[in-house]
Design a protein around this motif. Structure first.
Motif, mmCIF file in Angstrom:
data_model
loop_
_atom_site.group_PDB
_atom_site.id
_atom_site.type_symbol
_atom_site.label_atom_id
_atom_site.label_comp_id
_atom_site.label_asym_id
_atom_site.label_seq_id
_atom_site.Cartn_x
_atom_site.Cartn_y
_atom_site.Cartn_z
ATOM 1 N N VAL A 237 0.878 -1.171 0.000
ATOM 2 C CA VAL A 237 0.000 0.000 0.000
ATOM 3 C C VAL A 237 0.915 1.220 0.000
ATOM 4 O O VAL A 237 1.706 1.412 0.937
ATOM 5 C CB VAL A 237 -0.921 0.021 1.225
ATOM 6 N N ASP A 238 0.822 2.017 -1.065
ATOM 7 C CA ASP A 238 1.777 3.108 -1.286
ATOM 8 C C ASP A 238 3.189 2.488 -1.311
ATOM 9 O O ASP A 238 3.461 1.604 -2.109
ATOM 10 C CB ASP A 238 1.623 4.190 -0.221
ATOM 11 N N ASP A 239 4.059 2.877 -0.406
ATOM 12 C CA ASP A 239 5.416 2.320 -0.391
ATOM 13 C C ASP A 239 5.645 1.409 0.813
ATOM 14 O O ASP A 239 6.787 1.169 1.216
ATOM 15 C CB ASP A 239 6.446 3.471 -0.360
ATOM 16 N N GLU A 240 4.584 0.898 1.384
ATOM 17 C CA GLU A 240 4.699 0.065 2.583
ATOM 18 C C GLU A 240 4.215 -1.360 2.290
ATOM 19 O O GLU A 240 3.139 -1.561 1.727
ATOM 20 C CB GLU A 240 3.866 0.656 3.722
ATOM 21 N N ARG A 241 5.034 -2.324 2.687
ATOM 22 C CA ARG A 241 4.629 -3.721 2.584
ATOM 23 C C ARG A 241 3.739 -4.054 3.774
ATOM 24 O O ARG A 241 4.151 -3.949 4.934
ATOM 25 C CB ARG A 241 5.846 -4.644 2.581
ATOM 26 N N VAL A 242 2.494 -4.507 3.502
ATOM 27 C CA VAL A 242 1.529 -4.719 4.582
ATOM 28 C C VAL A 242 1.149 -6.184 4.766
ATOM 29 O O VAL A 242 0.407 -6.517 5.698
ATOM 30 C CB VAL A 242 0.263 -3.876 4.348
ATOM 31 N N GLY A 243 1.629 -7.047 3.874
ATOM 32 C CA GLY A 243 1.258 -8.445 4.031
ATOM 33 C C GLY A 243 1.647 -9.270 2.830
ATOM 34 O O GLY A 243 2.496 -8.864 2.018
ATOM 35 N N SER A 244 1.022 -10.437 2.712
ATOM 36 C CA SER A 244 1.361 -11.346 1.620
ATOM 37 C C SER A 244 0.132 -12.122 1.163
ATOM 38 O O SER A 244 -0.830 -12.310 1.915
ATOM 39 C CB SER A 244 2.455 -12.326 2.070
ATOM 40 N N VAL A 245 0.201 -12.582 -0.069
ATOM 41 C CA VAL A 245 -0.808 -13.458 -0.658
ATOM 42 C C VAL A 245 -0.068 -14.594 -1.351
ATOM 43 O O VAL A 245 0.990 -14.367 -1.956
ATOM 44 C CB VAL A 245 -1.698 -12.715 -1.677
ATOM 45 N N ASN B 125 -2.179 -13.017 4.425
ATOM 46 C CA ASN B 125 -1.959 -12.471 5.762
ATOM 47 C C ASN B 125 -1.656 -10.991 5.619
ATOM 48 O O ASN B 125 -0.621 -10.618 5.074
ATOM 49 C CB ASN B 125 -0.807 -13.188 6.469
ATOM 50 N N VAL B 126 -2.586 -10.173 6.073
ATOM 51 C CA VAL B 126 -2.354 -8.719 6.069
ATOM 52 C C VAL B 126 -2.490 -8.147 7.477
ATOM 53 O O VAL B 126 -2.741 -6.947 7.645
ATOM 54 C CB VAL B 126 -3.321 -8.004 5.104
ATOM 55 N N GLY B 127 -2.299 -9.002 8.471
ATOM 56 C CA GLY B 127 -2.317 -8.532 9.846
ATOM 57 C C GLY B 127 -3.717 -8.272 10.360
ATOM 58 O O GLY B 127 -4.722 -8.666 9.754
ATOM 59 N N THR B 128 -3.787 -7.568 11.483
ATOM 60 C CA THR B 128 -5.073 -7.306 12.141
ATOM 61 C C THR B 128 -5.246 -5.832 12.466
ATOM 62 O O THR B 128 -6.030 -5.476 13.330
ATOM 63 C CB THR B 128 -5.180 -8.126 13.436
ATOM 64 N N VAL C 134 -8.820 -5.370 7.081
ATOM 65 C CA VAL C 134 -9.927 -5.935 6.315
ATOM 66 C C VAL C 134 -10.004 -5.293 4.938
ATOM 67 O O VAL C 134 -10.166 -5.977 3.921
ATOM 68 C CB VAL C 134 -11.259 -5.767 7.070
ATOM 69 N N ARG C 135 -9.840 -3.987 4.896
ATOM 70 C CA ARG C 135 -9.879 -3.283 3.602
ATOM 71 C C ARG C 135 -8.767 -3.769 2.683
ATOM 72 O O ARG C 135 -8.992 -4.039 1.498
ATOM 73 C CB ARG C 135 -9.758 -1.777 3.841
ATOM 74 N N TRP C 136 -7.570 -3.913 3.219
ATOM 75 C CA TRP C 136 -6.457 -4.390 2.397
ATOM 76 C C TRP C 136 -6.688 -5.838 1.952
ATOM 77 O O TRP C 136 -6.383 -6.195 0.814
ATOM 78 C CB TRP C 136 -5.155 -4.283 3.175
ATOM 79 N N ARG D 6 -10.760 -16.568 12.400
ATOM 80 C CA ARG D 6 -10.381 -15.404 11.584
ATOM 81 C C ARG D 6 -11.610 -14.865 10.869
ATOM 82 O O ARG D 6 -11.763 -14.918 9.656
ATOM 83 C CB ARG D 6 -9.284 -15.794 10.598
ATOM 84 N N THR D 7 -12.541 -14.326 11.652
ATOM 85 C CA THR D 7 -13.819 -13.879 11.106
ATOM 86 C C THR D 7 -13.657 -12.707 10.134
ATOM 87 O O THR D 7 -14.433 -12.575 9.184
ATOM 88 C CB THR D 7 -14.775 -13.483 12.239
ATOM 89 N N ALA D 8 -12.656 -11.869 10.359
ATOM 90 C CA ALA D 8 -12.431 -10.752 9.442
ATOM 91 C C ALA D 8 -12.015 -11.257 8.068
ATOM 92 O O ALA D 8 -12.428 -10.725 7.034
ATOM 93 C CB ALA D 8 -11.371 -9.812 10.011
ATOM 94 N N ASP D 9 -11.208 -12.317 8.036
ATOM 95 C CA ASP D 9 -10.791 -12.882 6.754
ATOM 96 C C ASP D 9 -11.952 -13.584 6.051
ATOM 97 O O ASP D 9 -12.043 -13.569 4.824
ATOM 98 C CB ASP D 9 -9.628 -13.849 6.955
ATOM 99 N N VAL D 10 -12.825 -14.221 6.821
ATOM 100 C CA VAL D 10 -14.023 -14.828 6.236
ATOM 101 C C VAL D 10 -14.885 -13.749 5.595
ATOM 102 O O VAL D 10 -15.391 -13.907 4.478
ATOM 103 C CB VAL D 10 -14.823 -15.596 7.306
ATOM 104 N N ARG D 11 -15.028 -12.625 6.288
ATOM 105 C CA ARG D 11 -15.818 -11.511 5.737
ATOM 106 C C ARG D 11 -15.164 -10.964 4.475
ATOM 107 O O ARG D 11 -15.845 -10.699 3.476
ATOM 108 C CB ARG D 11 -15.949 -10.412 6.780
ATOM 109 N N ALA D 12 -13.851 -10.789 4.496
ATOM 110 C CA ALA D 12 -13.151 -10.271 3.321
ATOM 111 C C ALA D 12 -13.320 -11.192 2.130
ATOM 112 O O ALA D 12 -13.585 -10.752 1.002
ATOM 113 C CB ALA D 12 -11.670 -10.069 3.641
ATOM 114 N N ALA D 13 -13.167 -12.501 2.355
ATOM 115 C CA ALA D 13 -13.323 -13.461 1.264
ATOM 116 C C ALA D 13 -14.734 -13.417 0.702
ATOM 117 O O ALA D 13 -14.939 -13.511 -0.523
ATOM 118 C CB ALA D 13 -12.988 -14.866 1.759
ATOM 119 N N SER D 14 -15.717 -13.266 1.580
ATOM 120 C CA SER D 14 -17.102 -13.197 1.131
ATOM 121 C C SER D 14 -17.341 -11.972 0.252
ATOM 122 O O SER D 14 -17.992 -12.056 -0.797
ATOM 123 C CB SER D 14 -18.030 -13.163 2.344
ATOM 124 N N ILE D 15 -16.795 -10.852 0.641
ATOM 125 C CA ILE D 15 -16.952 -9.630 -0.152
ATOM 126 C C ILE D 15 -16.305 -9.797 -1.520
ATOM 127 O O ILE D 15 -16.754 -9.228 -2.517
ATOM 128 C CB ILE D 15 -16.356 -8.433 0.613
#
Length: 288
Positions: free
Chosen positions: A29-37, A52-55, A60-62, A91-100
């Motif tokens: 995001v911009d010039d910052e590494r925030v996670g991995s796929v 994994n983009v942390g908590t 969730v947005r990322w 990991r309910t936030a990740d479940v929500r992200a995947a659903s979106i």
């Protein structure tokens, strides 16, 4: 890794060295590494995805952007027919992200003792877009809770006794009926159950009451629709063809026999009917 960057207006996925069979991407995001796929081909047409983009505040947005980009890449540029994720249940936030991102919940994969169960989610190339009406409804239908529905019949003889079924799979006797199939109305389902289990075509009458049944002996909770089946000559039982795998016998029961032999839920609802039952009621927890 010979792969292009993938980006939208929020995140960029930059290829990294593959590990353990996965094609890795760092999430920027911009010039910052925030996670991995990471992506891995599981079969000719199926790929798996994990991330994994942390908590943090924007995690969730990322995740929504990163997973969406990766899924679009797999189903588009890579020509896959299916992309799936197995997400720890906490990991309910990740479940929500995947659903979106259009991945539908397909179930929960049980894990060995000491390991965590995982939610299985997947998106097919043929699925409608997640933000379309059909896609949105399909995702909600896949993720929303369901409730078991049971339809039973209140059938009396000329002496006022109630018909109970002696079942092959539990000690207690119960009212005739059974579990309703997906897409089947309770009244139609009751008629089907009576035809299958008793061999009779019966006219289902008015609704007597709806009872909520708490979880019991490992069974999930359920809603029971009790319908009036009217009054029959006691001799009708001689014309019944019982389904041998489920029904051992049928009995016309007076109140004393009901309380001696019936399930707690059946005894409670019949007592409530005798007292003038409300349209909706909740059964008390049954003893274990």
């Amino acid at each position: 890794m010979d792969a292009p960057e993938i980006a939208d207006d929020t995140v960029t996925l930059r290829p990294e060295r593959s590990q353990s069979g996965f094609d890795g991407y760092s999430v920027w995001v911009d010039d910052e590494r925030v996670g991995s796929v990471a992506l891995r081909q599981e079969s000719r047409s199926t790929w798996s995805i994990r991330w994994n983009v942390g908590t943090g505040e924007h995690a969730v947005r990322w995740a929504i952007h990163a997973v969406g980009l990766a899924a679009d890449h797999v189903l588009g540029e890579l020509g896959a027919g299916r992309v799936e994720a197995r997400i720890p249940v906490d990991r309910t936030a990740d479940v929500r992200a995947a659903s979106i991102c259009g991945l539908r919940k397909e179930g929960v994969l049980r894990s060995a003792p000491g390991e965590q169960d995982r939610v299985l989610m997947a998106r097919l190339a043929s699925d409608p877009p997640a933000r379309s009406r059909d896609g949105f409804i399909a995702i909600l239908n896949a993720g929303l809770p369901t409730k078991r529905v049971i339809a039973q019949g209140l059938w009396r003889d000329e002496a006022g006794r109630v018909l109970l079924c002696e079942l092959t799979y539990k000690q207690e006797w119960d009212l005739p009926g059974g579990v309703i199939e997906v897409g089947e109305s309770p009244a139609v389902g009751l008629a089907r159950e009576l035809r299958e289990e008793l061999g009779l075509d019966v006219t289902v009458g008015d609704l007597v009451t709806v009872s909520w049944l708490p979880a019991w002996r490992g069974w999930d909770d359920a809603c029971i629709f009790l319908f009036d089946l009217g009054t029959a000559d006691a001799s009708i039982t001689a014309t019944m063809t019982l389904q041998p795998t489920e029904i051992a016998a049928v009995h016309w029961c007076d109140p004393a026999t009901v309380h001696e032999r019936a399930t707690a839920a059946a005894a409670q609802v019949l007592d409530a009917v005798a007292a003038g039952t409300p349209t909706y009621r909740e059964s008390a927890p049954a003893p274990d």
